[in-house]
Every structure is written in C-alpha cells, then in structure tokens.
Design an enzyme around this catalytic site. Structure first.
Site, PDB file in Angstrom:
ATOM      1  N   LYS A 183       1.025  -1.269  -0.007  1.00 65.77           N
ATOM      2  CA  LYS A 183       0.025   0.044  -0.015  1.00 65.77           C
ATOM      3  C   LYS A 183       0.947   1.348   0.280  1.00 65.77           C
ATOM      4  O   LYS A 183       1.562   1.512   1.062  1.00 65.77           O
ATOM      5  CB  LYS A 183      -0.819   0.147   1.394  1.00 65.77           C
ATOM      6  CG  LYS A 183      -2.190   0.735   1.196  1.00 65.77           C
ATOM      7  CD  LYS A 183      -1.984   2.185   1.065  1.00 65.77           C
ATOM      8  CE  LYS A 183      -1.503   2.879   2.308  1.00 65.77           C
ATOM      9  NZ  LYS A 183      -1.108   4.459   2.051  1.00 65.77           N
ATOM     10  N   GLU A 259       8.929   1.112  11.624  1.00 71.27           N
ATOM     11  CA  GLU A 259       9.912   2.409  11.298  1.00 71.27           C
ATOM     12  C   GLU A 259       9.290   3.597  11.373  1.00 71.27           C
ATOM     13  O   GLU A 259       8.813   3.943  10.656  1.00 71.27           O
ATOM     14  CB  GLU A 259      10.604   1.993  10.240  1.00 71.27           C
ATOM     15  CG  GLU A 259      11.886   2.692   9.948  1.00 71.27           C
ATOM     16  CD  GLU A 259      11.800   4.005   9.602  1.00 71.27           C
ATOM     17  OE1 GLU A 259      11.816   5.089  10.174  1.00 71.27           O
ATOM     18  OE2 GLU A 259      11.924   4.202   8.094  1.00 71.27           O
ATOM     19  N   CYS A 293      13.275  10.645   7.908  1.00 70.68           N
ATOM     20  CA  CYS A 293      13.259  10.257   9.174  1.00 70.68           C
ATOM     21  C   CYS A 293      14.549  10.173   9.816  1.00 70.68           C
ATOM     22  O   CYS A 293      14.644  10.310  11.301  1.00 70.68           O
ATOM     23  CB  CYS A 293      12.466   8.732   9.395  1.00 70.68           C
ATOM     24  SG  CYS A 293      13.099   7.649   8.517  1.00 70.68           S
ATOM     25  N   GLU A 390       9.525  16.934  14.959  1.00 69.09           N
ATOM     26  CA  GLU A 390      10.334  16.433  13.802  1.00 69.09           C
ATOM     27  C   GLU A 390      10.009  17.269  12.615  1.00 69.09           C
ATOM     28  O   GLU A 390       8.813  17.730  12.336  1.00 69.09           O
ATOM     29  CB  GLU A 390       9.921  14.908  13.382  1.00 69.09           C
ATOM     30  CG  GLU A 390      10.944  14.528  12.362  1.00 69.09           C
ATOM     31  CD  GLU A 390      10.673  12.904  11.809  1.00 69.09           C
ATOM     32  OE1 GLU A 390      11.266  12.385  11.309  1.00 69.09           O
ATOM     33  OE2 GLU A 390       9.396  12.442  12.413  1.00 69.09           O
TER      34      GLU A 390
END
Length: 486
Positions: A183, A259, A293, A390
């Site tokens: 997906k 993750e 990330c 972040e």
C-alpha cells in the site's frame, strides 16, 4: 529530461493477482507534481473490496511461493535488481515528478532501492543452510531448528523515498517466501506501480506481489488487518499512526515491523574536522530536502567551534539553488505538498516569535510548487516547538554545548531513538558517545548511514524491528523447532 514517455509507459491501475485492473468503484486519485502543484497522472483509487481481493490473491499464492526453492526466489530478485538498473532513468524521472527531489538524488535512490534486491537475492539462497541440528544436551533425542516464512504481509510505505521504502520491504519478504500487499503513499504511487511492472517481468508469480493505491488508507488497511490470514504488517511512517496500527495488530497477534518518527541529534565536537562536519551535517540535514526520518533534527556544536561552524554552515545552505528537480543546478526541490510546507513554516515562525535568530531563509517561496527556503536557526528558546517536533524540511536548528556529558544528555532528551550523528577525530570519544546515545543507528564522521547490508531501525518510540541486513530477512521468518526421537 522529459517525463512524458515515462508516464505513458507506467501503469496506473491496481496490480492484483498478477493482473492490472481498475478499482472496483472506478474511482481514481490524482498524483500531484510538487514542483508545479499540478496533476501529472490519475491512478486507480483502491477500495476496501480491492484490498480484500489483494489479500485473497496473496493467500492463494502463499503456499506455492513458500515452497519455491530459495535459489529460484533469489534468481527472481536478482533479475529485479537488474531490471531496476536497466530502467534507472525511468525510475528517477518518476521520483522527481511525483516526489520532487533533485535528479541526482533521485538517481541515488534508484541505486539504493535496487541494492535491496541484490542484497536479499544474495541472502535468499542461504536461508535453508543456516538452521541448526544437534543432540539435546540432557537426553538422546535430536533437535532441528529451521526458518519458515511468516506468511502474507501487508507493507505500508511513505512518500519520501518512493522506490527505496518499497524495495526495503518487498525484497526481504519475497526472499523469505512471503507473499505481499504493498500500500504505497497516495502522493507517490507511480514509482511503486513501475516497480510492480519490473517484478512481473522478472518472473514473480501472480499473487506474490500486489499493489493497491488508495485515498482511504484507514479503511483499506483496517480491512486487511482484521483478517486473521494477514500474518505481518510492516509500516514506515509517523509514530502516531504506528501506535494505531500496533493496537490493530494486537487483535490477531500479528507480527509487526515499525519504522516510525525520529528526532536525530547531530553532535559536532571541538576536535572535529570542520570540512567533514559541515559536509556531513549538510547531507544529514538537506538530503531529500530534510524530508527523512533520519534527518539531523537537532545540531549540537561544541562552544569552541560553534561560531565558525555556524557561519560556514549558514553560507553553505544559503548558496543552495532551489528549483525543479529536473534542472541540473537544483540542490533543493520542493516539499511534498502545501500542508507539509505550512507545517515547516509554522515551526520556524513559532521559534522566531519566541526569540530564535533566523540566519538565513525562513520564508515560503512564492509561485507554483511547494518550495521553502533553506533555513538556519540559532538561539532557539526552550519553549519553541521545533525543539520537540520532527521538522521534515530544510530547516537546520543549531544549539551549542560545553561538555561531552551535556551533549549526551541533550541527545537522549527525546522519546525517539532512530538515528544519531557524531563528528570528532577522537576515536575513543566517538565510540564512547555512540554507545551512550540511545538510538538504533549512529553515523561517525558521516552524514549518510543507510545501506542495504545494514540493519535500519530505532529504539523507544522510533519503532520495532529492523529492515536491511541479516535482520531484515529474519523479520519475515518464523523459527520452527522439531524434536526427533531416533
């Protein structure tokens, strides 16, 4: 670098059971070029029923794929690697068009993504030679320990590395003997669909690899995960979404790999080679426009070299050419969409309003596309949101510190633990600090640490499990023990 030919050759339908089919509802979703804000394609918008069909196909193919000799699976992966390399420019064009990164970075991603198929092709052939067979130490019966595939796996990828994130999941799953449902992110499905074409050409049997793009991720994923036939989920994305998926996975005690988010510290000590540190920090911060990330989210510079480092680093970022990724001079492309750009800009304006100093950048670039100036902030107050969140954009937040102990405390002052970076010429210090930082990965005197042969993953709220390396294959395997009385 024309994109038309590539788009004309790229499938836009769902790939289920070895066939290219439209969505059951006939709906499509647009793919937006972030450099222009305009749609470049429309792909089939998968429904919950399409997700169920993909799971049916994966389950129907599972036993035969698991029984396929590991060497045969390895050969298919090796052909996939070569197929990607042969179509390197096609993949790079799609990545630039649907994600926005500069051409050279897009080509690097193609090489990186292809590398997972090569690595796991090399690993697949050893699966059945790494078991154990021996005598139980307190008796006279024999013990056999072997590996088996987990089973049908749902793979969910983000938009920031459209090829590499899929490759990092698909390659080990197929190597281990698992069938898959991919997906991809709704923003960047085209690269995944081209990858499905390459896999099909490489000989992947029908149903072993399925691709369903959708604008309704929550319901489609929920439907697949609620089916007890789904045995694994591998997700790359935010910690917030990861928590939801972990709760859903618990209902069927599903194998999980997560993750998740990061808040990477990059520490520059006084004894660092300044040229190495600046280039390393630039790569760790600006790669993929900071939309990574593992991007350096917090840059800590020891007080003795902080003025010089900050001056030179600011000059380095201010000189970056911002533009369309197809232009050879472009060093920084657009952000993925206007929502992400607004998020980045809000972090900058919040910090400045609370007292931070903006040395360069800090502004939205007017015109078509979702461009943002490369930015450097210093003197950031403790109540600024950018200290905790972040950034996911081309904004460098620089802090200073005095002692090694202080740097370690600051680096660990986060619920995340994905990546970290250390710059120093003292090997003892490098190893000591790396050991003290609670993160799954650490780069010493380098700003790029991702590698197919290395385990990728984090600690704390940055996730569970590892991708890449030997560990990446083990993530798609179950251990089976057999006791044998002779």
């Amino acid at each position: 670098m024309s994109t038309g030919a590539t788009l004309d050759l790229t499938e836009t339908r769902l790939f289920i059971g070895g066939k290219w089919i439209p969505s059951g509802t006939g709906a499509t979703l647009p793919v937006i070029n972030p450099a222009t804000g305009e749609a470049i394609a429309h792909v089939s918008d998968g429904s919950v029923q399409d997700g169920a069909a993909a799971l049916d196909a994966a389950c129907a193919a599972q036993d035969a794929w698991a029984a396929t000799p590991a060497r045969d699976r390895a050969d298919i992966l090796a052909r996939t690697y070569q197929g990607i390399i042969d179509r390197r420019d096609e993949f790079a064009r799609l990545i630039v068009d649907e994600m926005g990164k500069p051409w050279a970075e897009a080509q690097s991603e193609v090489d990186y993504g292809a590398g997972f198929f090569r690595w796991f092709a090399e690993s697949a052939g050893r699966i059945h030679t790494e078991g154990q067979f021996g005598v139980e130490p307190g008796s006279n019966y024999h013990m056999a320990v072997s590996k088996r595939p987990v089973g049908p796996s749902l793979l969910i990828t983000p938009w920031n590395f459209p090829l590499a994130m899929g490759a990092r999941k698909i390659a080990p799953a197929l190597a281990a003997g698992c069938t898959t449902i991919l997906k991809p992110a709704a923003q960047t499905p085209l690269t995944s669909l081209l990858l499905a074409q390459v896999l099909q050409e490489a000989g992947v049997p029908a149903g072993v690899m399925n691709v369903v793009a959708t604008s309704n991720s929550r319901d489609l994923i929920g439907g697949i995960m609620s089916d007890e036939r789904t045995r694994k989920i591998s997700f790359t994305g935010s910690t917030e979404v990861g928590r939801v998926l972990l709760a859903q996975a618990a209902q069927n005690v599903m194998n999980t790999s997560m993750e998740l988010g990061g808040n990477a510290p990059l520490i520059v000590f006084d004894d660092a080679d300044l040229d190495t540190a600046i280039e390393g920090a630039y790569l760790a911060k600006l790669r993929n426009g900071g939309q990574s990330c593992v991007a350096a989210n917090r840059i800590y510079v020891q007080a003795g070299i902080a003025p010089e480092f900050t001056k030179r680093f600011t000059e380095r970022l201010a000189a970056v050419n911002v533009g369309n990724g197809h232009e050879p001079s472009t060093g920084l492309g657009p952000l993925i969409d206007d929502k992400q750009r607004a998020t980045v800009h809000n972090l900058v304006t919040d910090a400045v309003a609370k007292g931070a100093t903006c040395l360069t950048g800090g502004q939205v670039i007017d015109g078509p596309g979702y461009y943002y100036q490369p930015t450097v902030l210093t003197n950031i107050p403790t109540n600024a949101n950018i200290r905790e969140e972040e950034i996911f954009g081309p904004v460098a937040a620089i802090y200073t510190f005095d002692t090694e102990e202080e740097a370690i405390v600051e680096a660990n002052a986060t619920p995340y633990g994905l990546a970290s970076y250390i710059f120093t010429q003292d090997l003892g210090r490098a190893l000591r600090v790396a050991d003290a930082i609670d993160a799954g990965m650490t780069g010493i005197n380098r700003g790029l640490i991702s590698n197919p042969a290395a385990p990728f993953g984090g600690t704390k709220q940055s996730g569970l499990g590892r991708e890449g390396g030997i560990e990446g294959l083990e993530a798609y395997q179950e251990t089976k023990y057999t006791g044998i009385q002779l």
